[in-house]
Design an enzyme around this catalytic site. Structure first.
Site, PDB file in Angstrom:
ATOM      1  N   MET A  75       0.676  -1.150   0.154  1.00  0.00           N
ATOM      2  CA  MET A  75      -0.063  -0.066   0.089  1.00  0.00           C
ATOM      3  C   MET A  75       0.854   1.297  -0.066  1.00  0.00           C
ATOM      4  SD  MET A  75      -2.713  -0.954  -0.340  1.00  0.00           S
ATOM      5  CE  MET A  75      -3.426  -2.882  -0.473  1.00  0.00           C
ATOM      6  N   CYS A  76       2.212   1.177  -0.129  1.00  0.00           N
ATOM      7  CA  CYS A  76       3.142   2.326  -0.208  1.00  0.00           C
ATOM      8  C   CYS A  76       2.831   3.107  -1.654  1.00  0.00           C
ATOM      9  CB  CYS A  76       4.448   1.929  -0.071  1.00  0.00           C
ATOM     10  SG  CYS A  76       4.885   1.654   1.599  1.00  0.00           S
ATOM     11  N   HIS A  77       2.972   4.342  -1.763  1.00  0.00           N
ATOM     12  CA  HIS A  77       2.809   5.142  -2.707  1.00  0.00           C
ATOM     13  C   HIS A  77       4.352   5.088  -3.334  1.00  0.00           C
ATOM     14  CE1 HIS A  77      -0.605   6.919  -0.475  1.00  0.00           C
ATOM     15  NE2 HIS A  77      -1.094   7.132  -1.792  1.00  0.00           N
ATOM     16  N   GLU A 114      10.135   4.279   3.651  1.00  0.00           N
ATOM     17  CA  GLU A 114      11.371   4.375   2.768  1.00  0.00           C
ATOM     18  C   GLU A 114      12.668   4.208   3.696  1.00  0.00           C
ATOM     19  OE1 GLU A 114       8.362   5.086   0.183  1.00  0.00           O
ATOM     20  OE2 GLU A 114       8.747   5.859   2.186  1.00  0.00           O
ATOM     21  N   ASP A 128      24.130 -11.065   5.021  1.00  0.00           N
ATOM     22  CA  ASP A 128      24.617 -11.868   3.687  1.00  0.00           C
ATOM     23  C   ASP A 128      25.762 -11.916   3.459  1.00  0.00           C
ATOM     24  OD1 ASP A 128      23.955 -13.688   1.400  1.00  0.00           O
ATOM     25  OD2 ASP A 128      24.644 -11.635   0.305  1.00  0.00           O
TER      26      ASP A 128
END
Length: 163
Positions: A75-77, A114, A128
């Site tokens: 649902m992020c713009h 973000e 990683d």
């Protein structure tokens, strides 16, 4: 508690309509902390991890991730970010690296996700690159430290270290 804006009156999820919101400069600062063994910490500090420069690779991954947040969080713009920065704060006494991510924009919606995505992916990249040496590393303390701009104004988490 505020209304859940990602749910309509029928209980369906939706992207929030920000059409009528005013643009403003918005900034968000988030953090993640990676705990590791003394050996892993020393190898990162000395630049002797066989996969290469861990922190610079994690920095690039964090910036790239911030730019892809809308592809990851449903649902992020999609946003036209004006600035993303990822910094590292190693602490030799606790064998930790605190990652701090800042995202900035002039727009109708905030950049908290973000900044959070940037630090999470930077931490995962660090893991990683070092997992061959230390599979017991722990990613912790992922949280928003500060946000400015928008209708809700400024939020600053108490008892945190950030600029």
């Amino acid at each position: 508690m505020s209304e859940l804006t990602h749910i309509d009156d029928k209980g369906r999820v939706r992207m929030v309509d920000v059409t009528q919101k005013k643009t403003s400069q918005r900034t968000a600062v988030a953090q993640a902390v990676v705990l590791m063994s003394a050996e892993t910490f020393q190898r990162i500090a000395a630049g002797t991890v066989s996969k290469g420069n861990v922190l610079e690779t994690a920095r690039i991954a964090g910036v790239m991730a911030a730019k892809k947040t809308a592809d990851l969080i449903p649902m992020c713009h999609p946003l036209n970010l004006t600035h993303v920065q990822v910094d590292f704060f190693p602490d030799a006494s606790s064998h930790t690296i605190r990652i701090e991510g800042t995202a900035r924009i002039v727009d109708q919606t905030g950049v908290e996700m973000e900044a959070l995505t940037a630090v999470c992916v930077a931490a995962l990249t660090l893991y990683d690159m070092c997992k061959a040496v230390d599979k017991a590393m722990t990613i912790t303390d992922v949280r928003l430290l500060k946000k400015t701009g928008g209708k809700s104004g400024t939020f600053v988490r108490e008892n945190t270290t950030h600029e």
